[in-house]
Design a protein around this motif. Structure first.
Motif, short mmCIF file in Angstrom:
data_model
loop_
_atom_site.label_atom_id
_atom_site.label_comp_id
_atom_site.label_asym_id
_atom_site.label_seq_id
_atom_site.Cartn_x
_atom_site.Cartn_y
_atom_site.Cartn_z
N LYS A 345 0.84 -1.22 0.00
CA LYS A 345 0.00 0.00 0.00
C LYS A 345 0.87 1.26 0.00
CE LYS A 345 -4.35 -1.41 2.17
NZ LYS A 345 -5.25 -1.19 3.33
N ASP A 346 1.93 1.22 0.81
CA ASP A 346 2.83 2.38 0.87
C ASP A 346 3.48 2.66 -0.47
OD1 ASP A 346 2.25 2.74 3.53
OD2 ASP A 346 4.02 1.68 4.27
N GLU A 347 3.75 1.60 -1.26
CA GLU A 347 4.40 1.78 -2.55
C GLU A 347 3.40 2.21 -3.63
OE1 GLU A 347 6.72 -1.62 -3.65
OE2 GLU A 347 7.59 -1.85 -1.66
N ILE A 348 2.16 1.76 -3.51
CA ILE A 348 1.15 2.08 -4.53
C ILE A 348 0.47 3.41 -4.27
CG2 ILE A 348 -1.08 1.32 -5.48
CD1 ILE A 348 -0.14 -1.55 -5.09
N GLN A 349 0.35 3.79 -2.99
CA GLN A 349 -0.39 5.01 -2.64
C GLN A 349 0.09 6.28 -3.36
OE1 GLN A 349 -3.17 4.99 -0.09
NE2 GLN A 349 -3.45 6.64 -1.59
N PRO A 350 1.43 6.47 -3.52
CA PRO A 350 1.88 7.68 -4.24
C PRO A 350 1.38 7.76 -5.69
CG PRO A 350 3.69 6.74 -2.99
CD PRO A 350 2.58 5.75 -2.93
N LEU A 351 1.05 6.63 -6.27
CA LEU A 351 0.54 6.63 -7.65
C LEU A 351 -0.88 7.19 -7.71
CD1 LEU A 351 1.71 3.02 -8.69
CD2 LEU A 351 2.88 5.19 -9.14
N VAL A 352 -1.62 7.03 -6.63
CA VAL A 352 -3.01 7.52 -6.54
C VAL A 352 -3.17 8.23 -5.20
CG1 VAL A 352 -4.13 5.93 -8.15
CG2 VAL A 352 -3.61 5.16 -5.84
N PRO A 353 -2.57 9.39 -5.01
CA PRO A 353 -2.47 10.03 -3.69
C PRO A 353 -3.81 10.33 -3.02
CG PRO A 353 -1.84 11.53 -5.46
CD PRO A 353 -1.93 10.18 -6.06
N ASN A 354 -4.85 10.54 -3.76
CA ASN A 354 -6.12 10.92 -3.16
C ASN A 354 -7.16 9.80 -3.19
OD1 ASN A 354 -5.21 13.62 -2.69
ND2 ASN A 354 -5.57 14.06 -4.87
N MET A 355 -6.68 8.57 -3.40
CA MET A 355 -7.62 7.45 -3.52
C MET A 355 -7.35 6.40 -2.45
SD MET A 355 -7.86 6.95 -7.67
CE MET A 355 -9.51 6.27 -7.62
N ARG A 356 -8.37 5.60 -2.16
CA ARG A 356 -8.24 4.51 -1.21
C ARG A 356 -7.64 3.30 -1.94
NH1 ARG A 356 -12.27 0.68 0.33
NH2 ARG A 356 -13.76 1.91 -0.89
N VAL A 357 -6.61 2.71 -1.36
CA VAL A 357 -5.93 1.55 -1.95
C VAL A 357 -6.24 0.30 -1.12
CG1 VAL A 357 -3.70 0.51 -2.53
CG2 VAL A 357 -4.07 2.97 -2.89
N GLU A 358 -6.68 -0.74 -1.82
CA GLU A 358 -6.96 -2.01 -1.15
C GLU A 358 -6.13 -3.11 -1.81
OE1 GLU A 358 -8.61 -2.80 1.50
OE2 GLU A 358 -9.44 -0.80 1.89
N ILE A 359 -5.46 -3.91 -0.98
CA ILE A 359 -4.71 -5.08 -1.45
C ILE A 359 -5.41 -6.33 -0.91
CG2 ILE A 359 -2.50 -6.27 -1.50
CD1 ILE A 359 -2.40 -3.55 -2.83
N VAL A 360 -5.86 -7.18 -1.82
CA VAL A 360 -6.52 -8.43 -1.42
C VAL A 360 -5.51 -9.57 -1.58
CG1 VAL A 360 -8.39 -10.05 -1.88
CG2 VAL A 360 -8.78 -7.58 -2.13
N VAL A 361 -5.22 -10.27 -0.48
CA VAL A 361 -4.28 -11.39 -0.52
C VAL A 361 -5.05 -12.67 -0.85
CG1 VAL A 361 -2.60 -12.77 0.75
CG2 VAL A 361 -2.73 -10.29 1.11
N ASP A 362 -4.74 -13.26 -1.99
CA ASP A 362 -5.32 -14.54 -2.40
C ASP A 362 -4.32 -15.66 -2.11
OD1 ASP A 362 -7.79 -13.80 -3.22
OD2 ASP A 362 -7.31 -13.67 -5.36
N HIS A 363 -4.80 -16.90 -2.18
CA HIS A 363 -3.94 -18.06 -1.95
C HIS A 363 -4.16 -19.09 -3.04
CE1 HIS A 363 -4.29 -16.20 2.07
NE2 HIS A 363 -3.01 -16.52 2.16
N ASN A 364 -3.15 -19.94 -3.20
CA ASN A 364 -3.25 -21.02 -4.16
C ASN A 364 -3.95 -22.21 -3.51
OD1 ASN A 364 -2.92 -22.78 -6.27
ND2 ASN A 364 -0.75 -23.14 -5.89
N TYR A 365 -5.07 -22.66 -4.10
CA TYR A 365 -5.85 -23.74 -3.50
C TYR A 365 -5.63 -25.09 -4.18
CZ TYR A 365 -8.23 -19.95 -1.12
OH TYR A 365 -8.50 -18.85 -0.34
N SER A 366 -4.57 -25.17 -4.98
CA SER A 366 -4.19 -26.45 -5.58
C SER A 366 -2.85 -26.87 -5.01
CB SER A 366 -4.12 -26.35 -7.11
OG SER A 366 -3.01 -25.56 -7.49
N GLU A 367 -2.44 -28.09 -5.31
CA GLU A 367 -1.16 -28.59 -4.81
C GLU A 367 0.02 -27.82 -5.40
OE1 GLU A 367 -1.13 -32.68 -5.77
OE2 GLU A 367 -2.51 -33.27 -4.19
#
Length: 367
Positions: A345-367
Motif C-alpha cells: 500500500k505504501d508503494e502504490i499510494q503515491p501513484l493515486v495520492p487521493n484514492m483509497r488503496v486495497e490489497i486483497v491477498v489470495d492463496h493457491n488452492y491447488s497442490e
C-alpha cells in the motif's frame, strides 16, 4: 458399465470369494473334525463385511440430490472408506495384542496336512482377491474399494506370517510367532491410518491436485477472449461431482452479451469434460489511452518488482468511488500478511495520492 456398477460388481466378487472360501474351510474343518478351521471359516464370512459396506455406500452415494442435500450424496463413499479403514486398524490393534501375548507366552504350533492345505488355499485366494479389488479401487478412484482390497491382502499376509513362523518353529525350535506378528500388526495399523487420511481429507476439503488444476487452467485459457485464468477453487462432493469457481481476465471492451456467451461456453465445457459445475467470475483489463490504463500499468510495475508475489490479478480502478484494488498471491516466504499488505500500500499510494488503496491477498488452492 458405469463407475458405480463396476464398484458393486467388484464388491460382489469379494463377497462370493469369501463365502466360497468359508464354505471350503467349513467343509474341510467338519470332515477333519477341526474346530479351529470351522471358526476360521466363520471369520471369512465376517471378512465379506467390507465388501457389503462398499456396496451399501455406493448405492447410497448414487441417490439423487434432494432439498436437504442439493449437491447429491456422493460423499457417503468417503464414510464407507472410513468405516473399512477403521476395521483394518482394529484388526491391526487386535493382532498386535495377541502377538504381544505370544512373545511372553509362546505356544508350539500343531499343524496337520489338512490344515496346511487350507492355509495355502486361503493365502492364494486372499492374495488374488486383494490384488484384484485394490487394483479396481485405484482404477475407479474408490477409496472404499481400495481399502477393502487392502483388508483382504493383510489377511493373507497375517496368515502367511503365521505359516512361516510355524515352519521355523517346527524346523529349528525357535518361536518368532509373536515378534513377527507384532511387526506385521504395526504395518497393518500404519496402513489403516493411511487409509483414513484420504477420505477424511476429502471430507475436510483437500487441495486440488496440481495435474487437475493445470488441466482446467489450460483449457479455460484456450477459449478465445480469455486473457488470464485465476482463483480456481473446487469443492469435492464425491468422486464424480465437483463444484467450484474460477476467474478470467477479459478486455473491458467486451459487451455483457459477449461475456455471457464466453462464460457459458466455459461452464458447459467443464460439465461435459470434467463433470465440474464451475462458476466463472470476470476481471476486466483496462484498455485504451486513459487514466485507468495508466494506473493499471504503474501498479503492475510495482507488483512485478516483488519476487515474493507469485501472481497478481483483479485490478480495479474507479474514480467515482475513489478506489483502487488489486489481488495478489504471495509465495510461502510471506508469513506476516498484514505487514506485507502495508508495504505494498505504501508503494502504490503515491501513484493515486487521493484514492483509497486495497490489497486483497489470495492463496493457491491447488497442490
Amino acid at each position: 458399465m458405469d463407475r458405480n456398477s463396476q464398484i458393486i460388481r467388484t464388491s460382489w466378487v469379494g463377497i462370493i470369494a469369501n463365502v466360497l472360501l468359508a464354505g471350503f474351510k467349513a467343509a474341510v474343518g467338519m470332515l477333519a473334525g477341526s474346530v479351529a478351521i470351522v471358526m476360521d471359516a466363520v471369520n471369512n464370512l465376517s471378512d465379506a463385511l467390507s465388501s457389503v459396506i462398499t456396496i451399501v455406500g455406493t448405492k447410497l452415494s448414487a441417490k439423487p440430490a434432494d432439498r436437504e442435500h442439493p449437491f447429491g450424496h456422493g460423499r457417503i463413499e468417503y464414510f464407507s472408506a472410513i468405516i473399512i479403514a477403521v476395521i483394518v486398524l482394529s484388526a491391526g490393534i487386535t493382532s498386535l495384542i495377541e502377538s504381544a501375548k505370544k512373545i511372553f507366552s509362546p505356544t508350539e504350533p500343531s499343524y496337520t496336512a489338512t490344515t496346511l492345505v487350507v492355509i495355502v488355499v486361503a493365502i492364494g485366494v486372499k492374495l488374488a482377491l486383494g490384488q484384484y479389488v485394490k487394483r479396481k479401487g485405484e482404477q475407479l478412484n474408490s477409496d472404499a474399494l481400495t481399502a477393502s482390497g487392502a483388508d483382504a491382502l493383510f489377511d493373507a499376509i497375517i496368515t502367511l506370517a503365521t505359516l512361516i513362523s510355524a515352519g521355523i518353529m517346527l524346523l529349528w525350535g525357535v518361536s518368532i510367532d509373536g515378534i513377527l506378528g507384532v511387526l506385521i500388526s504395526l504395518v497393518i495399523m500404519k496402513a489403516g491410518v493411511e487409509m483414513l487420511v484420504s477420505p477424511v481429507n476429502e471430507l475436510l476439503g483437500t487441495s486440488i491436485s496440481a495435474e487437475l488444476a493445470g488441466e482446467i487452467m489450460r483449457e479455460v485459457a484456450s477459449f478465445e477472449g480469455v486473457h488470464g485464468v485465476y482463483d480456481l477453487i473446487l469443492h469435492n462432493y464425491g468422486p464424480d461431482m465437483k463444484i467450484g469457481s474460477i476467474h478470467i481476465n477479459v478486455l473491458d471492451t467486451m459487451t455483457a452479451h459477449e461475456i455471457h456467451g464466453l462464460t457459458r461456453r466455459i461452464t458447459m465445457h467443464m460439465i461435459e469434460h470434467h463433470n465440474i459445475v464451475l462458476t466463472v467470475g470476470v476481471y476486466a483489463i483496462a484498455t485504451g489511452d486513459n487514466r485507468r490504463t495508466e494506473i493499471q500499468t504503474a501498479v503492475s510495475k510495482v507488483i512485478a518488482s516483488h519476487r515474493e508475489i507469485v501472481q497478481a490479478h483483479g485490478f480495479y480502478y474507479d474514480e467515482g468511488e475513489n478506489y483502487v484494488s488489486v489481488d495478489v498471491v504471495p509465495d510461502l516466504s510471506v508469513h506476516d500478511e498484514p505487514a506485507f499488505v502495508a508495504k505494498l500500500k505504501d508503494e502504490i499510494q503515491p501513484l493515486v495520492p487521493n484514492m483509497r488503496v486495497e490489497i486483497v491477498v489470495d492463496h493457491n488452492y491447488s497442490e
